[in-house]
Design a protein around this motif. Structure first.
Motif, PDB file in Angstrom:
ATOM      1  N   GLY A  99      16.711  43.386  44.822  1.00  0.00           N
ATOM      2  CA  GLY A  99      17.341  43.875  43.591  1.00  0.00           C
ATOM      3  C   GLY A  99      16.501  44.929  42.900  1.00  0.00           C
ATOM      4  N   ARG A 100      15.212  44.664  42.782  1.00  0.00           N
ATOM      5  CA  ARG A 100      14.286  45.626  42.161  1.00  0.00           C
ATOM      6  C   ARG A 100      14.290  46.947  42.940  1.00  0.00           C
ATOM      7  NH1 ARG A 100      11.823  47.127  38.290  1.00  0.00           N
ATOM      8  NH2 ARG A 100       9.637  47.100  38.896  1.00  0.00           N
ATOM      9  N   CYS A 101      14.224  46.866  44.276  1.00  0.00           N
ATOM     10  CA  CYS A 101      14.226  48.082  45.112  1.00  0.00           C
ATOM     11  C   CYS A 101      15.497  48.879  44.875  1.00  0.00           C
ATOM     12  CB  CYS A 101      14.117  47.714  46.592  1.00  0.00           C
ATOM     13  SG  CYS A 101      12.458  47.260  47.074  1.00  0.00           S
ATOM     14  N   HIS A 102      16.605  48.170  44.792  1.00  0.00           N
ATOM     15  CA  HIS A 102      17.895  48.825  44.595  1.00  0.00           C
ATOM     16  C   HIS A 102      17.903  49.571  43.252  1.00  0.00           C
ATOM     17  CE1 HIS A 102      22.053  49.304  45.833  1.00  0.00           C
ATOM     18  NE2 HIS A 102      22.383  49.181  44.552  1.00  0.00           N
ATOM     19  N   GLU A 103      17.393  48.928  42.212  1.00  0.00           N
ATOM     20  CA  GLU A 103      17.286  49.549  40.885  1.00  0.00           C
ATOM     21  C   GLU A 103      16.517  50.872  40.935  1.00  0.00           C
ATOM     22  OE1 GLU A 103      16.498  45.437  38.466  1.00  0.00           O
ATOM     23  OE2 GLU A 103      15.152  47.120  37.984  1.00  0.00           O
ATOM     24  N   ILE A 104      15.395  50.817  41.669  1.00  0.00           N
ATOM     25  CA  ILE A 104      14.460  51.942  41.692  1.00  0.00           C
ATOM     26  C   ILE A 104      14.893  53.015  42.695  1.00  0.00           C
ATOM     27  CG2 ILE A 104      12.041  52.552  42.174  1.00  0.00           C
ATOM     28  CD1 ILE A 104      11.458  49.526  41.493  1.00  0.00           C
ATOM     29  N   GLY A 105      15.658  52.608  43.683  1.00  0.00           N
ATOM     30  CA  GLY A 105      16.100  53.543  44.719  1.00  0.00           C
ATOM     31  C   GLY A 105      15.189  53.608  45.924  1.00  0.00           C
ATOM     32  N   VAL A 106      14.484  52.503  46.185  1.00  0.00           N
ATOM     33  CA  VAL A 106      13.643  52.444  47.390  1.00  0.00           C
ATOM     34  C   VAL A 106      14.413  51.672  48.462  1.00  0.00           C
ATOM     35  CG1 VAL A 106      11.477  51.587  48.369  1.00  0.00           C
ATOM     36  CG2 VAL A 106      11.512  52.466  46.034  1.00  0.00           C
ATOM     37  N   SER A 107      14.486  52.249  49.623  1.00  0.00           N
ATOM     38  CA  SER A 107      15.167  51.599  50.738  1.00  0.00           C
ATOM     39  C   SER A 107      14.382  50.350  51.160  1.00  0.00           C
ATOM     40  CB  SER A 107      15.264  52.630  51.861  1.00  0.00           C
ATOM     41  OG  SER A 107      15.309  52.048  53.110  1.00  0.00           O
ATOM     42  N   CYS A 108      15.083  49.293  51.553  1.00  0.00           N
ATOM     43  CA  CYS A 108      14.374  48.068  51.949  1.00  0.00           C
ATOM     44  C   CYS A 108      15.177  47.203  52.910  1.00  0.00           C
ATOM     45  CB  CYS A 108      13.974  47.261  50.721  1.00  0.00           C
ATOM     46  SG  CYS A 108      15.347  46.425  49.911  1.00  0.00           S
ATOM     47  N   GLU A 109      14.472  46.272  53.512  1.00  0.00           N
ATOM     48  CA  GLU A 109      15.067  45.207  54.332  1.00  0.00           C
ATOM     49  C   GLU A 109      14.311  43.937  53.981  1.00  0.00           C
ATOM     50  OE1 GLU A 109      14.859  45.865  58.599  1.00  0.00           O
ATOM     51  OE2 GLU A 109      15.730  47.867  58.319  1.00  0.00           O
ATOM     52  N   ALA A 110      14.969  42.795  54.128  1.00  0.00           N
ATOM     53  CA  ALA A 110      14.293  41.532  53.828  1.00  0.00           C
ATOM     54  C   ALA A 110      14.797  40.458  54.770  1.00  0.00           C
ATOM     55  CB  ALA A 110      14.563  41.137  52.381  1.00  0.00           C
ATOM     56  N   TRP A 111      13.903  39.596  55.191  1.00  0.00           N
ATOM     57  CA  TRP A 111      14.333  38.518  56.088  1.00  0.00           C
ATOM     58  C   TRP A 111      13.395  37.314  55.978  1.00  0.00           C
ATOM     59  CZ3 TRP A 111      11.649  42.751  57.433  1.00  0.00           C
ATOM     60  CH2 TRP A 111      10.566  42.616  58.275  1.00  0.00           C
ATOM     61  N   ILE A 112      13.887  36.192  56.503  1.00  0.00           N
ATOM     62  CA  ILE A 112      13.167  34.917  56.408  1.00  0.00           C
ATOM     63  C   ILE A 112      12.802  34.454  57.819  1.00  0.00           C
ATOM     64  CG2 ILE A 112      13.415  32.479  55.759  1.00  0.00           C
ATOM     65  CD1 ILE A 112      15.581  33.452  53.723  1.00  0.00           C
ATOM     66  N   LYS A 113      11.600  33.910  57.950  1.00  0.00           N
ATOM     67  CA  LYS A 113      11.207  33.266  59.216  1.00  0.00           C
ATOM     68  C   LYS A 113      10.621  31.914  58.859  1.00  0.00           C
ATOM     69  CE  LYS A 113      12.022  36.287  62.487  1.00  0.00           C
ATOM     70  NZ  LYS A 113      12.621  35.966  63.790  1.00  0.00           N
ATOM     71  N   LYS A 114      10.731  30.980  59.765  1.00  0.00           N
ATOM     72  CA  LYS A 114      10.129  29.667  59.552  1.00  0.00           C
ATOM     73  C   LYS A 114       8.888  29.528  60.417  1.00  0.00           C
ATOM     74  CE  LYS A 114      13.729  26.553  57.972  1.00  0.00           C
ATOM     75  NZ  LYS A 114      13.178  25.950  56.757  1.00  0.00           N
ATOM     76  N   GLY A 115       7.878  28.831  59.902  1.00  0.00           N
ATOM     77  CA  GLY A 115       6.713  28.532  60.723  1.00  0.00           C
ATOM     78  C   GLY A 115       5.427  28.618  59.937  1.00  0.00           C
ATOM     79  N   ASP A 116       4.316  28.697  60.669  1.00  0.00           N
ATOM     80  CA  ASP A 116       3.001  28.843  60.054  1.00  0.00           C
ATOM     81  C   ASP A 116       2.840  30.299  59.605  1.00  0.00           C
ATOM     82  OD1 ASP A 116       0.198  28.472  59.487  1.00  0.00           O
ATOM     83  OD2 ASP A 116      -0.187  29.524  61.374  1.00  0.00           O
ATOM     84  N   PRO A 117       2.614  30.542  58.303  1.00  0.00           N
ATOM     85  CA  PRO A 117       2.561  31.929  57.813  1.00  0.00           C
ATOM     86  C   PRO A 117       1.595  32.818  58.600  1.00  0.00           C
ATOM     87  CG  PRO A 117       2.595  30.418  55.967  1.00  0.00           C
ATOM     88  CD  PRO A 117       2.469  29.567  57.203  1.00  0.00           C
ATOM     89  N   ASN A 118       0.405  32.313  58.914  1.00  0.00           N
ATOM     90  CA  ASN A 118      -0.565  33.129  59.663  1.00  0.00           C
ATOM     91  C   ASN A 118       0.055  33.651  60.964  1.00  0.00           C
ATOM     92  OD1 ASN A 118      -2.496  32.507  57.752  1.00  0.00           O
ATOM     93  ND2 ASN A 118      -3.460  30.890  58.966  1.00  0.00           N
ATOM     94  N   GLN A 119       0.597  32.728  61.722  1.00  0.00           N
ATOM     95  CA  GLN A 119       1.137  33.082  63.041  1.00  0.00           C
ATOM     96  C   GLN A 119       2.376  33.961  62.914  1.00  0.00           C
ATOM     97  OE1 GLN A 119      -0.719  32.388  65.510  1.00  0.00           O
ATOM     98  NE2 GLN A 119      -2.051  31.056  64.311  1.00  0.00           N
ATOM     99  N   VAL A 120       3.254  33.595  61.969  1.00  0.00           N
ATOM    100  CA  VAL A 120       4.521  34.322  61.841  1.00  0.00           C
ATOM    101  C   VAL A 120       4.267  35.758  61.387  1.00  0.00           C
ATOM    102  CG1 VAL A 120       6.709  34.451  60.579  1.00  0.00           C
ATOM    103  CG2 VAL A 120       5.893  32.246  61.429  1.00  0.00           C
TER     104      VAL A 120
END
Lengths: 180, 180
Positions: A99-120
């Protein structure tokens, strides 16, 4: 050396974000918000079309179920429901950043992964090949680090792209610095 | 959160640079050049007026005099001459970076300090308060690191601002990776 600064390819910045340990989902952690705002303020500035932000949220599988003490699991369907709810919470977290990116006009992508943060995070950097990775960090002392570990330290050592770690501002520090 | 992205205050990026271990002064090391070019290409891009580069070159005092086997020291004046020559070499190194900035139109400052790079960089960050620090690194394996140490690792842990470490490109790696 050739001057490779062209307008066409945006700089792809991966930002690892997580939920607040104090307020829980869908609130972003103080560190994540700070890393994101720092990137906007100090790197992207007004050159909004020259960058693309890639938000990665890693969900740690809830092994002990403490977050769901009110849930009763009577059938495999109940677990499916739990997984859907987890995913929905992650999506709401990402909504803030997108939402913030959209307001400002910065292109973005976002996604979720499951697991150990270090490894992922290491794995996703190899897969997505960002130009660099921005992460927040709680700026804990050595004593506190022993107990909570820090994903940012692990990533600085092991991730296959440059990493910049942004600490919380002193005035954003909660009473217990382990909180975020 | 207030939107603090204003055009007036440039983002101040400190870049720690050193001389080539292969070619010696006044040539910049492969790592320093790479960190600098990366910053231009990925961060500054065409937004040249929004950033200011602060080049710091730390000269390690030459305790054993190996670099000056052709010198004879007969009077205190000879040592003064040596110090002047050292300084002149450092100035020529910085000329490369300042010259490139001038070509591109990025505002910059450059200066030389003497001492232990770890300590001096930490100290200069406190004094100058850059928004972040960019450093090159040779990308050595754990075995090689034992012998040469890495200033970048020390600075990532101890410097009081965000640090981004840029490794050399694989195709820029000299035969012996310890060379730079």
């Amino acid at each position: 050396m050739a001057d490779t600064r062209v307008e066409s390819d945006p700089t792809r910045i991966m930002v690892a974000v997580n939920q607040s340990t104090i307020k829980g989902y869908p609130n972003a952690s103080i560190s994540s918000k700070r890393a994101f705002e720092w990137t906007l303020e100090k790197i992207i500035r007004t050159n909004t079309t020259a960058f693309k932000l890639l938000f990665l949220h890693v969900q740690i599988p809830d092994q002990d179920g403490f977050d769901d003490v009110d849930s009763i699991y009577a059938s495999p369907e109940d677990f499916k429901g739990l997984r859907r709810r987890d995913k929905a919470r992650g999506v709401h977290l990402l909504e803030y950043f997108v939402g913030r990116c959209h307001e400002i006009g910065v292109s973005c992508e976002a996604w979720i992964k499951k697991g150990d943060p270090n490894q992922v995070i290491c794995h996703e950097v190899i897969r997505v090949q960002p130009d660099f990775l921005v992460m927040g960090c709680r700026g804990l002392g050595p004593f506190q680090k022993v107990f909570v570990g820090t994903v940012s330290e692990f990533c600085q050592k092991h991730v296959e792209c440059p990493v910049i770690v942004i600490k919380r501002k002193p005035n954003e520090m909660p009473q217990d610095p382990v909180d975020d």
